[in-house]
Design a protein around this motif. Structure first.
Motif, mmCIF file in Angstrom:
data_model
loop_
_atom_site.group_PDB
_atom_site.id
_atom_site.type_symbol
_atom_site.label_atom_id
_atom_site.label_comp_id
_atom_site.label_asym_id
_atom_site.label_seq_id
_atom_site.Cartn_x
_atom_site.Cartn_y
_atom_site.Cartn_z
ATOM 1 N N VAL A 199 4.323 -11.005 -9.736
ATOM 2 C CA VAL A 199 3.623 -9.714 -9.167
ATOM 3 C C VAL A 199 4.319 -9.721 -7.834
ATOM 4 O O VAL A 199 4.441 -10.546 -6.989
ATOM 5 C CB VAL A 199 2.344 -9.791 -9.066
ATOM 6 C CG1 VAL A 199 1.963 -8.703 -8.332
ATOM 7 C CG2 VAL A 199 1.500 -9.872 -10.271
ATOM 8 N N ASP B 258 3.622 -7.046 -5.623
ATOM 9 C CA ASP B 258 2.686 -6.011 -5.197
ATOM 10 C C ASP B 258 1.783 -6.839 -4.206
ATOM 11 O O ASP B 258 2.011 -7.950 -3.724
ATOM 12 C CB ASP B 258 2.214 -5.279 -6.065
ATOM 13 C CG ASP B 258 1.858 -3.901 -5.647
ATOM 14 O OD1 ASP B 258 1.744 -3.590 -4.606
ATOM 15 O OD2 ASP B 258 1.236 -3.134 -6.802
ATOM 16 N N ASP B 259 0.729 -6.221 -4.009
ATOM 17 C CA ASP B 259 -0.216 -6.961 -3.122
ATOM 18 C C ASP B 259 -0.786 -8.218 -3.949
ATOM 19 O O ASP B 259 -0.815 -8.296 -4.928
ATOM 20 C CB ASP B 259 -1.188 -5.852 -2.933
ATOM 21 C CG ASP B 259 -1.081 -4.763 -2.342
ATOM 22 O OD1 ASP B 259 -0.159 -4.778 -1.292
ATOM 23 O OD2 ASP B 259 -1.944 -3.838 -2.251
#
Length: 93
Positions: free
Chosen positions: A25, A27-28
Motif C-alpha cells: 500500500v 497510501d496512508d
C-alpha cells in the motif's frame, strides 16, 4: 490454553500495509487496535518508521470519527478502553 493465550485472543493491534492482493500500500499507514477485554489496556504505538506521530481517526469507545486534537507521538504508550476499536493514521506531524 494459558492466560497469556487468552489475553492474545482478546486484544490485537495490526498495521495494515498490503492490499487484498498482497501488493504494498502506498497510501496512508493505518494501525487498527482491537481490545476485546472488558478492561482498558495500554498499547505502545509504533516508532517513527511510519511517521512522526499517529492521529486517532476512529474510536468506538467515544464515538469520535476524524482526527481532532494533537497527534500522539510515535512510540508513545496510550490506553485503549475495554471492548473497543481504535484506528490510527501515521502522520509526519
Amino acid at each position: 490454553p494459558t492466560d497469556a493465550d487468552d489475553d492474545c485472543a482478546r486484544q490485537n493491534g495490526e498495521l495494515i500495509e498490503m492490499s487484498r492482493r498482497g501488493e504494498p500500500v502506498v497510501d496512508d499507514t493505518l494501525l487498527l487496535v482491537l481490545n476485546g477485554q472488558p478492561e482498558a489496556v495500554k498499547v505502545t504505538l509504533p516508532g517513527t518508521t511510519y511517521g512522526a506521530a499517529w492521529c486517532r481517526d476512529l474510536d468506538t469507545a467515544t464515538g469520535e470519527i476524524g482526527a481532532e486534537g494533537d497527534p500522539t507521538p510515535a512510540g508513545a504508550t496510550i490506553e485503549v478502553t475495554g471492548r473497543s476499536v481504535v484506528v490510527f493514521r501515521a502522520v509526519d506531524a
